[in-house]
Design an enzyme around this catalytic site. Sequence first.
Site, mmCIF file in Angstrom:
data_model
loop_
_atom_site.group_PDB
_atom_site.id
_atom_site.type_symbol
_atom_site.label_atom_id
_atom_site.label_comp_id
_atom_site.label_asym_id
_atom_site.label_seq_id
_atom_site.Cartn_x
_atom_site.Cartn_y
_atom_site.Cartn_z
ATOM 1 N N HIS A 239 38.092 35.757 35.159
ATOM 2 C CA HIS A 239 36.633 35.639 35.283
ATOM 3 C C HIS A 239 35.964 36.151 34.013
ATOM 4 O O HIS A 239 34.969 35.599 33.544
ATOM 5 C CB HIS A 239 36.135 36.437 36.493
ATOM 6 C CG HIS A 239 36.601 35.878 37.799
ATOM 7 N ND1 HIS A 239 36.012 34.779 38.373
ATOM 8 C CD2 HIS A 239 37.605 36.256 38.632
ATOM 9 C CE1 HIS A 239 36.625 34.498 39.508
ATOM 10 N NE2 HIS A 239 37.597 35.383 39.680
ATOM 11 N N GLU A 240 36.508 37.261 33.468
ATOM 12 C CA GLU A 240 35.951 37.853 32.246
ATOM 13 C C GLU A 240 36.057 36.874 31.079
ATOM 14 O O GLU A 240 35.094 36.645 30.350
ATOM 15 C CB GLU A 240 36.713 39.149 31.926
ATOM 16 C CG GLU A 240 36.439 39.690 30.535
ATOM 17 C CD GLU A 240 36.996 41.102 30.304
ATOM 18 O OE1 GLU A 240 37.452 41.747 31.270
ATOM 19 O OE2 GLU A 240 36.946 41.554 29.147
ATOM 20 N N ARG A 241 37.246 36.306 30.913
ATOM 21 C CA ARG A 241 37.461 35.418 29.761
ATOM 22 C C ARG A 241 36.644 34.141 29.890
ATOM 23 O O ARG A 241 36.063 33.671 28.910
ATOM 24 C CB ARG A 241 38.959 35.118 29.620
ATOM 25 C CG ARG A 241 39.699 36.344 29.148
ATOM 26 C CD ARG A 241 41.209 36.240 29.193
ATOM 27 N NE ARG A 241 41.761 37.561 28.880
ATOM 28 C CZ ARG A 241 42.987 37.959 29.179
ATOM 29 N NH1 ARG A 241 43.827 37.145 29.786
ATOM 30 N NH2 ARG A 241 43.378 39.171 28.860
#
Length: 377
Positions: A239-241
């Site tokens: 999700h972060e990337r």
Amino acid sequence: MYFNETHEAFRASVKRFVDREINPNMDEWEEKTVPLHDLFKKMGDLGFLGIRYDRKYGGQGLDYWYETVLLEEIGHIRGMGVPTAIAVQTNMATPAIAAFGSEYLKESYLKPAITGDMVSAIAVTEPDAGSDVFAIQTKAVKKDGYYLLNGSKTFITNGTQADFLTLLARTGGEGYHSFGLFIVPTDLEGFHVNKKLDKVGLRSSDTAELFFEDVKVPEENLIGDDREGFIYQMQQFQHERFATLPGTCAAVQDMIDMTVDYLRQRVVFGKPLITKQVLRHRLAGWVTRNEALKQLTYHIVRKKMEGQDATKEVSMGKLLAGQLISEVATGCLQMFGGMGFMNETLISRYFRDTRILSIGGGADEVMLEIIARIEGF
Ligand SMILES: Cc1cc2nc3c(=O)[nH]c(=O)nc-3n(C[C@H](O)[C@H](O)[C@H](O)COP(=O)(O)OP(=O)(O)OC[C@H]3O[C@@H](n4cnc5c(N)ncnc54)[C@H](O)[C@@H]3O)c2cc1C
């Protein structure tokens, strides 16, 4: 082709917020750091912090296309420190609570993160462990009713203002199944913010070094199983990337637009600089690669909407995004000449802010390693 009228109405409301509540403050926040409680409360009231999260916890219950719209529009913030701080709240510190957390954790931490009543941070990196997450040394030892936490974390975005940390620590056990992911409230005894770090860029965001000395983390603050935290965090990293992709496309477009405006009015050797074919071609090349990145982003969204694994594509997107945004920031600054090197010129902020994308959240080499492994070589 990808967005309907409802998406566009949502886009307009985020854009209005960015234009009114964020961009006019960016110069001041670059000097003093963004006040996150104030900003997140306003964003929470408008429903911007819980786009995909369950309505039961104050979320909007919408899908990845709406999340993409939000990330694209915050990508138009004039500098990347504030979008990063927001993405920590929406895409880095909270997805694991939503996916694996207990009802108690969702009510006590996810909900206030969505409403903007609490600020969150993700605490994985340590002084001796960044790319190699497996090497972290912070320990959480199970006692009667709590985990005793000892260790340190560094480079933690939102770290001085956070009300809670989503923190990875060693819990004992074998191999990858020897870590727990915890929600650590920052008002617990034994927690210290050692210092706010002085960074090259992202100066509007706060980044901190944190210490934990015999911190008693209540056992109900464990996310899921106390041996599976590494696995949860690897999923949370996706999700972060992904969150870096839509904003990169927006920022690259903004840098190109402001550079074209400058080249149109800057006369050198008797003609506006925009007439130089070498510069126009360089710009056209960046526009082309940015379009390719945007299409990869939308392909990833389609895969996610189908419930398919997009680890390879997200890693490719993160790699491309980091390389493209740095190249465009450096190249655009070059086209501004000496003015580009002045702090009063916005491109200089992008030059400082964009460099981190090839390092943070998994460096380019880490992305290449993941891609190579998935490709089987
Ligand atoms: C501004 C900022 C904000 C951050 N925010 C957070 C946060 O909120 N939470 C958090 O947990 N962390 C955060 N980080 C940490 C960030 O994720 C790490 O810095 C990053 O993962 C790299 O780790 P490292 O700095 O320890 O570099 P190292 O692991 O020491 O690596 C150094 C360099 O070696 C190269 N390298 C690494 N692995 C390989 C390999 N396998 N093959 C070849 N080369 C390799 C890469 O070029 C890398 O940049 C932040 C960092 C910064 C600078």
